[in-house]
Design a protein around this motif. Structure first.
Motif, PDB file in Angstrom:
ATOM      1  N   LYS A  43       0.830  -1.203   0.000  1.00 56.99           N
ATOM      2  CA  LYS A  43       0.000   0.000   0.000  1.00 56.99           C
ATOM      3  C   LYS A  43       0.866   1.256   0.000  1.00 56.99           C
ATOM      4  O   LYS A  43       0.594   2.212  -0.731  1.00 56.99           O
ATOM      5  N   GLU A  44       1.916   1.257   0.797  1.00 56.91           N
ATOM      6  CA  GLU A  44       2.833   2.398   0.829  1.00 56.91           C
ATOM      7  C   GLU A  44       3.513   2.588  -0.523  1.00 56.91           C
ATOM      8  O   GLU A  44       3.695   3.710  -0.991  1.00 56.91           O
ATOM      9  N   SER A  45       3.886   1.487  -1.155  1.00 60.54           N
ATOM     10  CA  SER A  45       4.530   1.557  -2.465  1.00 60.54           C
ATOM     11  C   SER A  45       3.586   2.156  -3.503  1.00 60.54           C
ATOM     12  O   SER A  45       3.978   3.032  -4.283  1.00 60.54           O
ATOM     13  N   THR A  47       0.974   4.065  -2.974  1.00 57.09           N
ATOM     14  CA  THR A  47       0.721   5.467  -2.637  1.00 57.09           C
ATOM     15  C   THR A  47       1.882   6.349  -3.072  1.00 57.09           C
ATOM     16  O   THR A  47       1.683   7.430  -3.635  1.00 57.09           O
ATOM     17  N   SER A  48       3.082   5.881  -2.840  1.00 55.01           N
ATOM     18  CA  SER A  48       4.267   6.636  -3.236  1.00 55.01           C
ATOM     19  C   SER A  48       4.335   6.790  -4.753  1.00 55.01           C
ATOM     20  O   SER A  48       4.662   7.864  -5.265  1.00 55.01           O
ATOM     21  N   GLU A  49       4.007   5.725  -5.464  1.00 50.09           N
ATOM     22  CA  GLU A  49       4.023   5.785  -6.926  1.00 50.09           C
ATOM     23  C   GLU A  49       2.997   6.789  -7.445  1.00 50.09           C
ATOM     24  O   GLU A  49       3.289   7.582  -8.344  1.00 50.09           O
ATOM     25  N   GLN A  50       1.805   6.774  -6.873  1.00 40.91           N
ATOM     26  CA  GLN A  50       0.770   7.717  -7.304  1.00 40.91           C
ATOM     27  C   GLN A  50       1.167   9.159  -6.993  1.00 40.91           C
ATOM     28  O   GLN A  50       0.912  10.063  -7.787  1.00 40.91           O
ATOM     29  N   ALA A  51       1.792   9.372  -5.852  1.00 41.58           N
ATOM     30  CA  ALA A  51       2.246  10.721  -5.504  1.00 41.58           C
ATOM     31  C   ALA A  51       3.312  11.198  -6.486  1.00 41.58           C
ATOM     32  O   ALA A  51       3.306  12.360  -6.907  1.00 41.58           O
ATOM     33  N   SER A  52       4.210  10.308  -6.871  1.00 44.85           N
ATOM     34  CA  SER A  52       5.246  10.671  -7.843  1.00 44.85           C
ATOM     35  C   SER A  52       4.631  11.002  -9.196  1.00 44.85           C
ATOM     36  O   SER A  52       5.032  11.967  -9.856  1.00 44.85           O
ATOM     37  N   ARG A  53       3.657  10.205  -9.603  1.00 42.58           N
ATOM     38  CA  ARG A  53       2.986  10.477 -10.881  1.00 42.58           C
ATOM     39  C   ARG A  53       2.247  11.811 -10.836  1.00 42.58           C
ATOM     40  O   ARG A  53       2.250  12.566 -11.808  1.00 42.58           O
ATOM     41  N   THR A  55       2.961  14.429  -9.013  1.00 40.79           N
ATOM     42  CA  THR A  55       3.952  15.497  -9.060  1.00 40.79           C
ATOM     43  C   THR A  55       4.489  15.675 -10.477  1.00 40.79           C
ATOM     44  O   THR A  55       4.651  16.807 -10.953  1.00 40.79           O
TER      45      THR A  55
END
Length: 93
Positions: A43-45, A47-53, A55
């Motif tokens: 889930k953290e992975s 979420t991090s990927e979506q945040a990077s996308r 940005t």
């Protein structure tokens, strides 16, 4: 949350407060804890990927806006120069 072996879980004094905790319950608890940790990491992975996308898309949108603004300014300037050139030709004729 650390992953503990069954022996370490059995040695915890907090287990003595419950009436009957047999090995199958502890095994299930251990498996559930492992599954929970794996799910949390996934889930953290994600979420991090979506945040990077998000940005990256925000930066791309800003860059596109600046690019369009520069092109618009260049086109307006070119039209002005061309119009001035045509007017000079008309006046000289």
């Amino acid at each position: 949350m650390p992953i503990l072996p069954l022996e370490a879980i059995k040695a915890k004094e907090a287990l003595l407060t419950y009436d009957s905790v047999d090995d199958s319950v502890l095994q299930s608890y251990s498996e559930y804890s492992l599954a929970q940790l794996i799910y949390y990491a996934m889930k953290e992975s994600a979420t991090s990927e979506q945040a990077s996308r998000m940005t990256a898309m925000d930066s791309a949108s800003k860059n596109a806006g600046e690019f369009i603004s520069r092109i618009y300014t260049t086109v307006i300037h070119s039209i002005f120069v061309y119009s001035t050139f045509i007017l000079k030709i008309i006046i000289l004729l």
